[in-house]
Motif scaffolding. Structure first.
Motif, PDB file in Angstrom:
ATOM      1  N   LYS A   1       0.829  -1.200   0.000  1.00  0.00           N
ATOM      2  CA  LYS A   1       0.000   0.000   0.000  1.00  0.00           C
ATOM      3  C   LYS A   1       0.867   1.255   0.000  1.00  0.00           C
ATOM      4  O   LYS A   1       1.852   1.348   0.713  1.00  0.00           O
ATOM      5  CB  LYS A   1      -0.914   0.006   1.227  1.00  0.00           C
ATOM      6  CG  LYS A   1      -1.840   1.205   1.298  1.00  0.00           C
ATOM      7  CD  LYS A   1      -2.674   1.167   2.565  1.00  0.00           C
ATOM      8  CE  LYS A   1      -3.557   2.411   2.673  1.00  0.00           C
ATOM      9  NZ  LYS A   1      -4.343   2.429   3.933  1.00  0.00           N
TER      10      LYS A   1
ATOM     11  N   GLU B   1       1.494   4.948   1.087  1.00  0.00           N
ATOM     12  CA  GLU B   1       1.092   5.781   2.212  1.00  0.00           C
ATOM     13  C   GLU B   1       1.475   7.231   1.951  1.00  0.00           C
ATOM     14  O   GLU B   1       2.639   7.544   1.742  1.00  0.00           O
ATOM     15  CB  GLU B   1       1.772   5.296   3.500  1.00  0.00           C
ATOM     16  CG  GLU B   1       1.380   3.885   3.905  1.00  0.00           C
ATOM     17  CD  GLU B   1       2.025   3.470   5.222  1.00  0.00           C
ATOM     18  OE1 GLU B   1       2.524   4.374   5.940  1.00  0.00           O
ATOM     19  OE2 GLU B   1       2.029   2.268   5.523  1.00  0.00           O
ATOM     20  N   SER B   2       0.496   8.119   1.942  1.00  0.00           N
ATOM     21  CA  SER B   2       0.762   9.543   1.745  1.00  0.00           C
ATOM     22  C   SER B   2       1.550  10.099   2.933  1.00  0.00           C
ATOM     23  O   SER B   2       1.255   9.799   4.090  1.00  0.00           O
ATOM     24  CB  SER B   2      -0.558  10.309   1.597  1.00  0.00           C
ATOM     25  OG  SER B   2      -0.315  11.696   1.508  1.00  0.00           O
TER      26      SER B   2
ATOM     27  N   TYR C   1       7.285   5.346   1.922  1.00  0.00           N
ATOM     28  CA  TYR C   1       6.018   5.426   1.184  1.00  0.00           C
ATOM     29  C   TYR C   1       5.362   4.057   1.011  1.00  0.00           C
ATOM     30  O   TYR C   1       4.141   3.961   0.906  1.00  0.00           O
ATOM     31  CB  TYR C   1       6.244   6.054  -0.189  1.00  0.00           C
ATOM     32  CG  TYR C   1       6.094   7.560  -0.225  1.00  0.00           C
ATOM     33  CD1 TYR C   1       4.837   8.152  -0.126  1.00  0.00           C
ATOM     34  CD2 TYR C   1       7.201   8.395  -0.364  1.00  0.00           C
ATOM     35  CE1 TYR C   1       4.680   9.535  -0.167  1.00  0.00           C
ATOM     36  CE2 TYR C   1       7.061   9.777  -0.401  1.00  0.00           C
ATOM     37  CZ  TYR C   1       5.795  10.336  -0.299  1.00  0.00           C
ATOM     38  OH  TYR C   1       5.646  11.709  -0.335  1.00  0.00           O
TER      39      TYR C   1
ATOM     40  N   ARG D   1       5.235   0.038   2.535  1.00  0.00           N
ATOM     41  CA  ARG D   1       5.590  -0.824   3.666  1.00  0.00           C
ATOM     42  C   ARG D   1       5.436  -2.290   3.288  1.00  0.00           C
ATOM     43  O   ARG D   1       4.350  -2.741   2.898  1.00  0.00           O
ATOM     44  CB  ARG D   1       4.681  -0.522   4.861  1.00  0.00           C
ATOM     45  CG  ARG D   1       4.697   0.922   5.323  1.00  0.00           C
ATOM     46  CD  ARG D   1       5.983   1.273   6.048  1.00  0.00           C
ATOM     47  NE  ARG D   1       5.943   2.635   6.589  1.00  0.00           N
ATOM     48  CZ  ARG D   1       6.879   3.160   7.334  1.00  0.00           C
ATOM     49  NH1 ARG D   1       7.947   2.452   7.651  1.00  0.00           N
ATOM     50  NH2 ARG D   1       6.778   4.396   7.785  1.00  0.00           N
TER      51      ARG D   1
END
Length: 682
Positions: free
Chosen positions: A51, A53-54, A291, A293
């Motif tokens: 995913k 991540e912002s 960004y 994981r």
């Protein structure tokens, strides 16, 4: 033989990561590039994408000071694929666009674009393809199908840095910032981002062509892509960045991460040290692994965090200056380090006060070498390298050229000139990390850099008020000057008179960086920068110039006797040597170079020296090279600067401004040499 033995010792004593790098470098030396390419691509298997991540809340980016009229024109240039690359002027990067050449060198462009058909099937029909593999000055077009490690022995005038610079994607975060401010342009800008990503990735297959040669450029590219993508995802209320595109881009982001991890720019010989390239590699890994994981990226994060802290301490000296003998590379490595530190804090990695103090000292050193107008002085090389170019307010100056005229002339006249010497962004970014009170004003001077860094740190900033004290200049000199007096058979005294008799330069304040080697005398509307000798055993000298004893002055917002800059690197080696030579600096000339330029980035250092005396109104220096001893004293006396030179050998010295200066890589400017100062010599 000694170097080979050291490499073998390092191989057997290293971890598996270093062993892999040594093996790959050996394959390149043996011209086994095809097998290396195949080996590389075996490991880029499409796994499930973790995913995204912002990290940066776009609403926290301070865009209040930006000029919409200026940025409207600016975004139109980028969308029409006109770029100002390393002094090229605003030129088209579309296929077969005209170029001006460099120093009368111009290459005809062939029509071999092997991936053109593939790209055209993906991008919008009205999108013009970018010539990512082309040097936009000389016109030379690199082979997009050639294995990257095979590209070498380039013709004269061809500059690898030209396609590298464009492919770093500095313009994408700038477009993202413009899209935040100008909602009416968002659709066009987001579509342009999408098309450029497809265009680049398909035109530059992994490991092929010019844009996969240097891992540093891969690292900087992915940082710029990630930050712009983060912002675009948040403001794309139109669904332009659809599921297919997101999967496509995120796959390529992870490919960049894997490439960086497998191609770290580590010097494998114990005789060499790592530099800014390796620092940027670690920064790129930190960005990708923060960004995204996953188990794999967690390993990248742990590795990069550990290695970065080691390199950071090695590459920045006790006074916060960088060890590469260059103010421009101090800014570059400082930016890389500040963003890396921000990500360590974001990942809740504990940092001791020594690290944070050094961060503050990095900022204060940057301020030390900055003129009153915000520009840094140029000491050592300047290749205009940055991690990010975010602050459109400070870095872009708009010339008074109408839109109608520019359309008529086809952008012949530059509507924007990038100020590549502005030095506000680094202190602003570091203030967001440490909250050092002395840096508070820089958050206002460079608000975009500060606010983006502040968003990135995400309430994990620290409060560190410790910093190196440049006003405390304790030193020990080991030269017995009295014993050398008999050798000083040649003497010259030069006096510079400032135009106002009521100026008392004796009251200047002195700040001194002993490890880098610079003393700065300062009072109202006056700064005198003096390049002092330092111990080069502590330094990485690839970017050093022959500049010990050089001085330059700022008075009433005008600069005098400036270092000529760097101009260019590998395409024109004679020009490179000219700009880093004794003659390019405000120092005595004994007819020989103080250090020998072995090749473009290999310098044999001969010069040694000492600071003999320091006070708030004088400095005494001594250098020695090739059996030549030279003593220089600079004294501030009322409205005069008195320079006394004594030497064991005949020398020539004239205090003057130079006819040409380079304010950034590839930029050569004619300078007005009528400084209006009275100068006498006896």
């Amino acid at each position: 033989m000694k170097t080979t033995k050291k490499i073998m010792n390092k191989f057997f004593s290293s971890n598996s990561e270093i062993k892999k790098i040594i093996i790959k470098k050996a394959l390149v030396k043996l011209n086994m590039n095809y097998f290396l390419y195949k080996y590389e691509n075996m490991h880029y298997i499409k796994n499930k994408i973790p995913k995204f991540e912002s990290l940066i809340d776009y609403k926290k980016i301070n865009i209040d000071s930006l000029d919409t009229k200026k940025l409207d024109i600016f975004s139109d240039l980028y969308i029409s694929h006109k770029f100002n690359i390393l002094g090229s002027g605003w030129v088209s990067a579309n296929y077969n666009a005209k170029v001006s050449g460099i120093e009368n060198i111009l290459y005809e462009t062939h029509n071999k674009r092997p991936y053109e058909k593939i790209v055209r099937e993906i991008v919008d029909k009205n999108y013009s393809l970018i010539d990512w593999q082309r040097d936009l000055k000389s016109g030379y077009l690199f082979d997009a199908e050639e294995t990257s490690t095979s590209i070498k022995n380039l013709p004269q005038g061809v500059d690898l840095k030209m396609p590298w610079e464009l492919s770093r994607m500095y313009h994408l975060p700038q477009l993202a910032i413009i899209a935040i401010l100008m909602k009416e342009k968002r659709i066009a800008i987001i579509r342009e981002f999408k098309n450029q990503i497809y265009d680049f990735c398909e035109s530059n297959p992994l490991g092929k062509g010019v844009n996969w040669i240097c891992t540093m450029d891969v690292s900087i590219r992915i940082v710029n892509i990630l930050i712009s993508y983060d912002i675009f995802l948040q403001i794309d209320e139109y669904g332009i960045l659809d599921v297919d595109f997101n999967k496509y881009l995120q796959t390529h982001i992870l490919k960049h991460g894997k490439f960086i991890k497998r191609n770290l720019e580590i010097n494998i010989s114990n005789t060499k040290v790592n530099g800014n390239h390796y620092l940027s590699n670690l920064c790129g890994l930190l960005f990708v692994s923060t960004y995204f994981r996953s188990r794999e990226t967690q390993k990248w994060l742990e590795f990069a965090s550990r290695e970065f802290l080691v390199e950071f301490q090695k590459q920045f000296l006790d006074d916060g200056s960088n060890f590469e003998c260059s103010t421009a590379y101090h800014r570059l490595s400082g930016e890389i380090s500040s963003y890396s530190i921000a990500l360590l804090l974001r990942n809740h990695i504990e940092l001791d006060n020594e690290i944070l103090k050094k961060m503050n000292s990095i900022a204060k050193f940057a301020i030390l070498v900055t003129r009153d107008n915000g520009d840094m002085i140029q000491i050592g090389d300047n290749d205009s390298g940055r991690l990010l170019k975010l602050d459109l307010k400070q870095q872009i100056e708009l010339q008074n050229i109408s839109r109608e005229r520019r359309k008529r002339d086809g952008i012949v006249n530059d509507p924007f000139v990038e100020n590549e010497l502005n030095n506000y962004s680094l202190p602003a970014a570091i203030f967001a990390i440490t909250n050092l009170n002395d840096l508070n004003n820089y958050a206002k001077k460079s608000p975009i850099d500060f606010s983006i860094m502040n968003a990135l740190v995400n309430q994990n900033s620290t409060d560190c008020q410790t910093v190196y004290d440049f006003s405390s200049y304790n030193y020990n000199h080991n030269v017995d000057v009295t014993g050398l007096q008999s050798k000083f058979k040649h003497k010259k005294t030069t006096t510079i008179f400032l135009p106002y008799e009521d100026i008392i330069l004796n009251n200047s304040v002195l700040n001194f960086s002993p490890h880098f080697g610079i003393a700065v005398f300062e009072m109202d509307n006056f700064k005198l920068f003096v390049r002092t000798p330092t111990d080069l055993e502590d330094m990485h000298t690839a970017h050093i110039h022959n500049d010990f004893l050089h001085f330059e002055m700022d008075f009433e917002n005008k600069s005098y006797f400036c270092d000529q800059g760097s101009y260019i690197y590998t395409p024109l080696i004679n020009k490179r040597n000219q700009f880093r030579s004794v003659r390019a600096h405000n120092i005595p000339n004994h007819g020989i170079e103080t250090n020998d330029f072995v090749d473009c980035f290999n310098v044999r250092t001969n010069i040694k020296g000492e600071v003999l005396q320091l006070s708030n109104n004088s400095i005494e220096l001594m250098v020695c090279f090739n059996d030549i001893f030279h003593y220089r004293k600079i004294e501030l006396d009322k409205n005069m600067i008195v320079i006394t030179d004594k030497s064991s050998h005949f020398f020539d010295y004239t205090c003057k401004d130079f006819d040409y200066v380079s304010s950034g890589y590839g930029r050569l400017l004619t300078q007005n040499v009528r400084h209006g100062l009275r100068i006498t010599s006896v």
